[in-house]
Design an enzyme around this catalytic site. Structure first.
Site, mmCIF file in Angstrom:
data_model
loop_
_atom_site.group_PDB
_atom_site.id
_atom_site.type_symbol
_atom_site.label_atom_id
_atom_site.label_comp_id
_atom_site.label_asym_id
_atom_site.label_seq_id
_atom_site.Cartn_x
_atom_site.Cartn_y
_atom_site.Cartn_z
ATOM 1 N N ASP A 67 0.798 -1.219 0.000
ATOM 2 C CA ASP A 67 0.000 0.000 0.000
ATOM 3 C C ASP A 67 0.833 1.273 0.000
ATOM 4 O O ASP A 67 2.061 1.237 0.127
ATOM 5 C CB ASP A 67 -0.968 0.004 1.193
ATOM 6 C CG ASP A 67 -0.392 -0.670 2.434
ATOM 7 O OD1 ASP A 67 0.824 -0.519 2.680
ATOM 8 O OD2 ASP A 67 -1.147 -1.338 3.148
ATOM 9 N N ASN A 137 -8.531 -4.788 13.876
ATOM 10 C CA ASN A 137 -9.873 -5.142 13.406
ATOM 11 C C ASN A 137 -9.835 -6.222 12.333
ATOM 12 O O ASN A 137 -10.847 -6.513 11.690
ATOM 13 C CB ASN A 137 -10.608 -3.908 12.890
ATOM 14 C CG ASN A 137 -9.912 -3.261 11.691
ATOM 15 O OD1 ASN A 137 -8.868 -3.731 11.226
ATOM 16 N ND2 ASN A 137 -10.486 -2.179 11.184
ATOM 17 N N HIS A 139 -7.863 -6.182 9.555
ATOM 18 C CA HIS A 139 -7.555 -5.760 8.182
ATOM 19 C C HIS A 139 -6.191 -6.297 7.743
ATOM 20 O O HIS A 139 -5.293 -6.504 8.551
ATOM 21 C CB HIS A 139 -7.636 -4.240 8.017
ATOM 22 C CG HIS A 139 -6.527 -3.455 8.644
ATOM 23 N ND1 HIS A 139 -6.724 -2.567 9.670
ATOM 24 C CD2 HIS A 139 -5.190 -3.398 8.363
ATOM 25 C CE1 HIS A 139 -5.584 -2.007 10.004
ATOM 26 N NE2 HIS A 139 -4.635 -2.496 9.226
ATOM 27 N N GLU A 144 -10.178 -2.867 4.902
ATOM 28 C CA GLU A 144 -10.919 -2.786 6.142
ATOM 29 C C GLU A 144 -12.107 -3.754 6.148
ATOM 30 O O GLU A 144 -12.476 -4.310 5.112
ATOM 31 C CB GLU A 144 -11.412 -1.354 6.349
ATOM 32 C CG GLU A 144 -10.312 -0.316 6.466
ATOM 33 C CD GLU A 144 -9.543 -0.393 7.781
ATOM 34 O OE1 GLU A 144 -9.926 -1.185 8.670
ATOM 35 O OE2 GLU A 144 -8.549 0.350 7.928
#
Length: 242
Positions: A67, A137, A139, A144
């Site tokens: 990313d 979470n 990801h 996400e």
């Protein structure tokens, strides 16, 4: 799935580096998928030790990173390209600049840039070995909860949690870009081998859910259970809930 539990962060980093080294020795023209964040720093440190001993070479290796922030380039200290230069690229002298593939956060057309990146991966023959971390979470990359398992490299709006996690590299949270580019889950899952790293007690719960829970888009990392060649390297704290 193979799960390796190391005693501590340093041992986790050494084990992960050894997996990459074996890949590079097995295939000198390996295509590596790389990750950023605090967790992989030890991995880069350990693999460079071996590199500087002359035991491996990056001369024919190609790299693709997961990313990048929209709007930043490699001269910006907050960019993920800058992170990679600091922790690997500038220290591996024979790694050819033409073989380094980062998403261009300054591209005029960011969606076209995502398509270009996908085509570059395809032209390289696909990713042989992909390093991953995991968010609190669940990801992976910046995918996400709710992201389609079929997603390709894409432009996204960063959540406030993701921006806060990166804030230490910026003057303030206000300076953290609100958009980013990331490999999609479908892109990640096409890599021939995945290596997931996690350390610390705070990751224990999500590691258990990712590896033992029901596969669902609400927890993106659960899809890793479906990969035919997944290696998970954890320190004892991150593995404490398994």
């Amino acid at each position: 799935m193979e799960i390796i539990v190391a005693k501590n962060y340093r041992e986790m980093s050494i084990i992960a580096a050894d997996l990459a080294i074996k890949q590079l020795k097995r295939k000198k023209t390996s295509v590596l998928g790389l990750a950023t964040g605090n967790t992989p720093i030890g991995f880069y440190h350990e693999i460079l030790k071996v590199y500087h001993r002359g035991d491996i070479s990056f001369k024919s290796v190609k790299t693709f990173n997961l990313d990048e922030f929209a709007g930043l380039d490699d001269t910006d200290r907050g960019s993920l390209f800058y992170y990679m230069r600091k922790h690997l690229f500038d220290k591996a002298a024979d790694l050819q600049p033409k073989n380094i593939n980062m998403l261009d956060g300054r591209a005029k057309n960011l969606r076209a840039e995502c398509h270009r990146f996908e085509q570059a991966i395809k032209s390289a023959g696909g990713i042989d070995w992909q390093l991953l971390g995991i968010g609190a979470n669940g990801h992976i990359g910046w995918n996400e909860p709710g992201t389609s398992f079929k997603s390709r490299t894409h432009l996204l709006n960063l959540t406030i949690k993701s921006r806060r996690a990166q804030a230490e590299n910026f003057k303030s949270i206000k300076d953290v870009p609100k958009q980013g580019l990331t490999m999609g889950i479908g892109t990640i899952m096409e890599a021939k081998q995945l290596v997931l790293l996690a350390d610390g007690k705070e990751k224990a719960s999500i590691v258990r859910e990712a590896l033992r829970g029901r596969v669902r888009q609400r927890v993106p990392a659960t899809v890793l259970q479906r990969h035919p060649n997944l290696v998970v390297v954890l320190d004892e704290a991150a593995a404490s809930s398994l």
